[in-house]
Design an enzyme around this catalytic site. Structure first.
Site, short mmCIF file in Angstrom:
data_model
loop_
_atom_site.label_atom_id
_atom_site.label_comp_id
_atom_site.label_asym_id
_atom_site.label_seq_id
_atom_site.Cartn_x
_atom_site.Cartn_y
_atom_site.Cartn_z
CE LYS A 270 -4.18 -2.41 2.04
NZ LYS A 270 -4.54 -3.43 3.50
CD GLN B 155 -3.28 -4.84 6.40
OE1 GLN B 155 -3.34 -3.55 5.39
NE2 GLN B 155 -3.89 -6.04 6.33
CG ASP C 139 -9.45 0.00 5.10
OD1 ASP C 139 -9.89 -0.44 4.23
OD2 ASP C 139 -9.31 0.03 5.92
#
Ligand code: NDP
Length: 312
Positions: free
Chosen positions: A52, A96, A119
């Site tokens: 990422k 994460q 997200d």
């Protein structure tokens, strides 16, 4: 001829268009920033986060990475997220998952400021998605929508079956497909592990999105002729087991070195015989998930900086 939908190519196109959006932000004096927070020693999580960060670099997003000792008190993670919420250079925050057992995942998701929740997992953003007023669409289902769009798959009026009802894939996917908007308007069925006869549902579907995490559970006999099949599943299968089952794939040599092979939830070879269009694993949904995280970060920066950015 079955069309194999190339997720790498679509993701590359989206990334290159996002570079233009990043330039628009630069002209207005700002640079989008994405903070990744890792509280885990799991090698897979470490790899995901570093991928990422590399993606950010490639399109001109400032990547900020914070690592927290996996044994640290949960409060340290919550405080880190609060600090990032207050940091004006950070437009998007990604913690994460999974977090260690002593950390409450729900508290983490609720601590991320909704306007930085790239997200799309904060309850406010989940609610907005369901209400048809999405701020950020979660990356994987949004990526699936983009794949359908690029492959000219008509969702309007289609029968769609989503296999899986997780918060990160199945539920938001189904919610996007039923919205009264472009790339929605599908008659959508959600299947899960309590579904009695999965094949009876998938055989009726014009579009099947498989997100169960069960290797190759959907084969050609479970599909309608000409259906579009999007395989979200990513499953590691032991190479030696596959060999003993007689499987021979093109990537055998590289897989032997790693000791495992990545397969989807769909048995690609048999599904390809029946499907009209299908995504491969790898090279289908995976690259799209990564591209849509960049998309959400650029969108977040535009919103927070008050800059109108064109998004792909
Ligand atoms: P979860 O394990 O959270 O959810 C799996 C879902 O599938 C559950 O709803 C479960 O039902 C359902 N399910 C499990 N077995 C069956 C079965 N035999 N028949 C029907 N439904 C079943 O997984 P995720 O949603 O997080 O991920 C799904 C897959 O997608 C995984 O392989 C994951 O690695 C992959 N993934 C890929 C991404 C990408 O970018 N390509 C991104 C995210 C995930 P129930 O609710 O009843 O337990």
């Amino acid at each position: 001829m079955t069309k194999v939908i190339d997720g790498n190519a679509v993701a590359e196109q989206i990334r290159s268009e996002l570079e233009g959006s990043v330039e628009t932000l630069a002209d207005a004096g700002s640079r989008p920033g994405l903070a990744t927070v890792l509280m885990s020693e799991d090698p897979a999580s470490e790899t995901y986060v570093s991928m990422k960060q590399r993606d950010c670099d490639e399109v001109g997003i400032e990547g900020i990475h914070v690592e927290i000792d996996a044994d640290a008190p949960a409060q340290e993670l919550y405080d880190t997220v609060e600090d990032l919420n207050a940091d004006e250079d950070v437009h998007g925050i990604l913690v994460q998952m999974p977090v260690p057992d002593h950390v409450d995942q729900r508290t983490v998701l609720r601590t991320v400021a909704p306007e930085k929740d790239v997200d799309g997992f904060h309850p406010e953003n989940v609610g907005r998605l369901v209400a048809g007023d999405a701020r950020f669409k979660p990356c994987t289902p949004h990526g699936v929508q983009k794949l359908l769009e690029h492959a000219d798959v008509e969702t309007d009026g289609a029968e769609a079956v989503v296999v899986g009802r997780s918060m990160i894939v199945g539920k938001p996917m189904a919610n996007l497909l039923v919205q009264k908007e472009p790339l929605g308007n599908a008659t959508t069925t959600v299947c899960h592990s309590h579904t009695g006869d999965l094949a009876a549902h998938t055989r009726e579907a014009d579009i099947v999105v498989a997100a169960a995490g069960v290797p190759e559970m959907i084969d050609g006999s479970m599909l309608k002729e000409g259906a579009t099949v999007v395989d979200v599943g990513v499953n590691r299968v032991d190479v030696s087991e596959r060999r003993s089952e007689g499987s021979q794939t093109e990537s055998d040599e590289a897989d032997t070195e790693k000791g495992y092979e990545l397969v989807g939830d769909v048995d690609f070879e048999s599904a390809k015989e029946t499907a009209g269009a299908i995504t491969p694993v790898p090279g289908g949904v995976g690259p799209m998930t990564r591209a849509m995280l960049l998309y959400n970060t650029v969108k977040a920066a535009g919103q927070q900086e008050g800059v109108d950015v064109d998004l792909p």
